[in-house]
Scaffold this motif. Structure first.
Motif, mmCIF file in Angstrom:
data_model
loop_
_atom_site.group_PDB
_atom_site.id
_atom_site.type_symbol
_atom_site.label_atom_id
_atom_site.label_comp_id
_atom_site.label_asym_id
_atom_site.label_seq_id
_atom_site.Cartn_x
_atom_site.Cartn_y
_atom_site.Cartn_z
ATOM 1 N N LEU A 175 12.063 -46.364 3.249
ATOM 2 C CA LEU A 175 11.292 -47.338 4.009
ATOM 3 C C LEU A 175 12.151 -47.905 5.117
ATOM 4 O O LEU A 175 13.373 -47.999 4.989
ATOM 5 C CB LEU A 175 10.813 -48.481 3.099
ATOM 6 N N GLU A 176 11.504 -48.302 6.181
ATOM 7 C CA GLU A 176 12.176 -49.025 7.256
ATOM 8 C C GLU A 176 11.800 -50.502 7.142
ATOM 9 O O GLU A 176 10.637 -50.840 6.933
ATOM 10 C CB GLU A 176 11.755 -48.479 8.624
ATOM 11 N N ALA A 177 12.790 -51.371 7.282
ATOM 12 C CA ALA A 177 12.547 -52.801 7.120
ATOM 13 C C ALA A 177 12.856 -53.551 8.407
ATOM 14 O O ALA A 177 13.761 -53.182 9.165
ATOM 15 C CB ALA A 177 13.405 -53.359 5.991
ATOM 16 N N ALA A 178 12.096 -54.615 8.636
ATOM 17 C CA ALA A 178 12.376 -55.480 9.774
ATOM 18 C C ALA A 178 13.718 -56.175 9.599
ATOM 19 O O ALA A 178 14.402 -56.496 10.580
ATOM 20 C CB ALA A 178 11.256 -56.503 9.936
ATOM 21 N N GLU A 179 14.125 -56.402 8.325
ATOM 22 C CA GLU A 179 15.391 -57.056 8.039
ATOM 23 C C GLU A 179 15.951 -56.480 6.747
ATOM 24 O O GLU A 179 15.210 -56.161 5.819
ATOM 25 C CB GLU A 179 15.199 -58.572 7.906
ATOM 26 N N VAL A 180 17.264 -56.343 6.703
ATOM 27 C CA VAL A 180 17.940 -55.828 5.513
ATOM 28 C C VAL A 180 19.006 -56.831 5.092
ATOM 29 O O VAL A 180 19.777 -57.319 5.926
ATOM 30 C CB VAL A 180 18.594 -54.456 5.779
ATOM 31 N N TYR A 181 19.025 -57.146 3.789
ATOM 32 C CA TYR A 181 20.067 -58.004 3.233
ATOM 33 C C TYR A 181 20.914 -57.162 2.297
ATOM 34 O O TYR A 181 20.385 -56.570 1.338
ATOM 35 C CB TYR A 181 19.467 -59.191 2.472
ATOM 36 N N ASP A 182 22.194 -57.108 2.553
ATOM 37 C CA ASP A 182 23.120 -56.340 1.723
ATOM 38 C C ASP A 182 23.676 -57.273 0.642
ATOM 39 O O ASP A 182 24.455 -58.179 0.938
ATOM 40 C CB ASP A 182 24.246 -55.757 2.568
ATOM 41 N N ALA A 183 23.264 -57.027 -0.612
ATOM 42 C CA ALA A 183 23.664 -57.885 -1.727
ATOM 43 C C ALA A 183 24.790 -57.260 -2.543
ATOM 44 O O ALA A 183 24.952 -57.580 -3.726
ATOM 45 C CB ALA A 183 22.456 -58.160 -2.617
ATOM 46 N N ALA A 184 25.579 -56.403 -1.930
ATOM 47 C CA ALA A 184 26.675 -55.749 -2.644
ATOM 48 C C ALA A 184 27.607 -56.790 -3.266
ATOM 49 O O ALA A 184 27.998 -57.767 -2.614
ATOM 50 C CB ALA A 184 27.457 -54.853 -1.689
ATOM 51 N N GLY A 185 27.928 -56.602 -4.538
ATOM 52 C CA GLY A 185 28.820 -57.515 -5.238
ATOM 53 C C GLY A 185 28.168 -58.802 -5.697
ATOM 54 O O GLY A 185 28.853 -59.681 -6.221
ATOM 55 N N ARG A 186 26.859 -58.893 -5.519
ATOM 56 C CA ARG A 186 26.139 -60.114 -5.861
ATOM 57 C C ARG A 186 24.988 -59.816 -6.820
ATOM 58 O O ARG A 186 24.556 -58.672 -6.956
ATOM 59 C CB ARG A 186 25.628 -60.799 -4.593
ATOM 60 N N TYR A 187 24.511 -60.873 -7.460
ATOM 61 C CA TYR A 187 23.413 -60.732 -8.419
ATOM 62 C C TYR A 187 22.119 -61.246 -7.789
ATOM 63 O O TYR A 187 22.097 -62.308 -7.163
ATOM 64 C CB TYR A 187 23.731 -61.504 -9.694
#
Length: 460
Positions: free
Chosen positions: A44-56
């Motif tokens: 999918l293509e998103a208007a916004e991406v949040y990278d939650a690497a290392g997080r819960y």
């Protein structure tokens, strides 16, 4: 350029629900979760991406007990400042109490609060209606106006709202039962308290511990016992607000064993502070019910971990310092700010302290409150079709709670100066990032929430 087909993707995070922990990417569109996939598998293509690497990545935290003071007491707090503090602390939904001016006791006053909050709230919000002596005929109309439930004050507290007499209370409980909603109680026996307060004043006491001594756990237990009895005979779903004692939890256990649908909540001050703090903090720690002697907090945390206590709620109740601080405890007002710091405190003193798993934390802060107030699974869940409410936490992020750095209008708190480890680093409400790395994002877009009806609610 590829046209986005979803609003937001949260990738590379570790998703935590009440019963599972797993790596996943989430897609949110139109305010709802539309895809849950293995990391890297979303096409999918998103208007916004949040990278939650290392997080819960947790279901959005719900605070089921706040006093945002609007209408009528905006000098203490309003929905703009209170909800700003909420999202800065990782909270995506709040339920607002009815002791405002005017109180939330008619459909018209429900609509007034909905309109005022809808103009400025950063998070979603639910409204509780008030039950008093004069408005039993307004219970069902308030349900039609969209309240999530009701509140009744049994003991004297801020706002001086008197309890209905027992006959009228029974009538009110029958009306509440007819709506299918739940009613919560400020559970303190007023006769016991007022008798002890008169005796303490007559003896010349005005020290901070007098507040604790005149509002004993017995006053809480008796109120729970009586409301359990009434609920059993009227078939009403009930809730005990701000549970403060081990004894109160034992009484709740007794009524559950008899078939009463009774839920409860507790907060950080009852879980992690004791009445000994009154010696040093004085009136700053004054709250109704009071923080108890050592031992009660351990029992309440244990109740959260085993599910006997259904949720964490702050009783966020801000006042000015002039109202709050006084060497004469009778002249000081009860309550303090809490909505912005609760997640930090429970991550620090429960999760990172090894007293509570992150899955148990989710049950206490998201799923439990959502089920209590019939919002599940629209709220309090990470599943397809649920609202895209997420609280993203970094368990290693360290800090110090500073009153001057909090985001409400009045922020006195007994936790000022406490070192914390673990903190919300992003708050997402229906797919909109409203807090990222300690900064507000976008503009207020909170909406009113109303109870889920039908099969989805029955599933909860």
């Amino acid at each position: 350029m590829t046209t986005p087909n979803v609003d937001l993707i949260v990738k590379n995070g570790t998703v935590v629900t009440s019963d599972a922990t797993f790596a996943a990417d989430l897609a949110i569109d139109g305010g709802q979760i539309v895809a849950i996939a293995q990391p890297g598998d979303l096409s999918l293509e998103a208007a916004e991406v949040y990278d939650a690497a290392g997080r819960y990545v947790l279901p959005g935290v719900i605070d089921g007990h706040v006093h945002f003071r609007e209408p009528g007491l905006e000098y203490k707090e309003d929905f703009g400042t209170g909800s700003r503090a909420a999202v800065m602390g990782g909270v995506t939904v709040v339920l607002d109490m009815p002791n405002t001016k005017p109180p939330t006791d008619t459909p018209e006053h429900v609509e007034l609060k909905r309109r005022l909050a809808g103009e400025k709230s950063w998070c979603d919000f639910g409204i509780l209606g008030l039950l008093v002596q004069e408005n039993v005929d307004q219970i069902q109309p308030m349900a039609r106006a969209g309240v999530v439930g009701y509140k009744c004050f049994l003991g004297e507290t801020v706002g001086a709202i008197p309890a209905p007499d027992d006959g009228m209370l029974l009538d009110g409980l029958r009306e509440v039962a007819a709506t299918g909603l739940r009613i919560g109680f400020h559970a303190e026996n007023n006769d016991i308290m007022q008798h002890l307060i008169r005796k303490a004043k007559a003896s010349g006491r005005s020290d901070a511990l007098a507040h604790v001594d005149t509002r004993p756990a017995l006053a809480e237990v008796e109120s729970i016992q009586r409301m359990g009895l009434f609920a059993r005979h009227t078939g009403t779903k009930i809730h005990i607000f701000h549970l403060s004692s081990r004894d109160g939890l034992e009484m709740i256990d007794e009524w559950r064993a008899k078939g009463v649908d009774i839920t409860t909540e507790t907060g950080a001050h009852y879980s992690f502070l004791t009445s000994e703090g009154m010696r040093t903090l004085g009136s700053m720690l004054r709250m109704n019910p009071p923080v108890r002697e050592p031992g009660h907090g351990d029992a309440l945390v244990a109740g959260l971990t085993d599910g006997r206590v259904n949720g964490v709620a702050t009783d966020h109740s801000p006042h000015t310092k002039e109202e709050k601080l006084n060497d004469d405890i009778w002249k000081a007002i009860s309550g303090f700010a809490g909505v912005e710091i609760s997640v930090r405190l429970f991550l620090t003193y429960a999760v990172n302290a090894g007293r509570m798993s992150l899955q148990q934390f989710v049950r206490a802060t998201s799923e439990g409150p959502a089920k209590t107030w019939s919002l599940y699974p629209r709220k309090g869940a990470i599943r397809l079709g649920s609202d895209g409410d997420l609280t993203i936490v970094d368990l290693d992020k360290e800090g110090v709670i500073r009153e001057a750095e909090l985001h409400g209008k009045n922020n006195p708190t007994p936790f000022d100066g406490h070192k914390t480890r673990g903190q919300a680093v992003a708050t997402i409400v229906r797919g909109r990032i409203v807090m990222r790395d300690g900064e507000l994002v976008g503009s207020p877009s909170g909406r009113v929430v109303t109870p889920v009806a039908g099969p989805a609610a029955a599933e909860a």
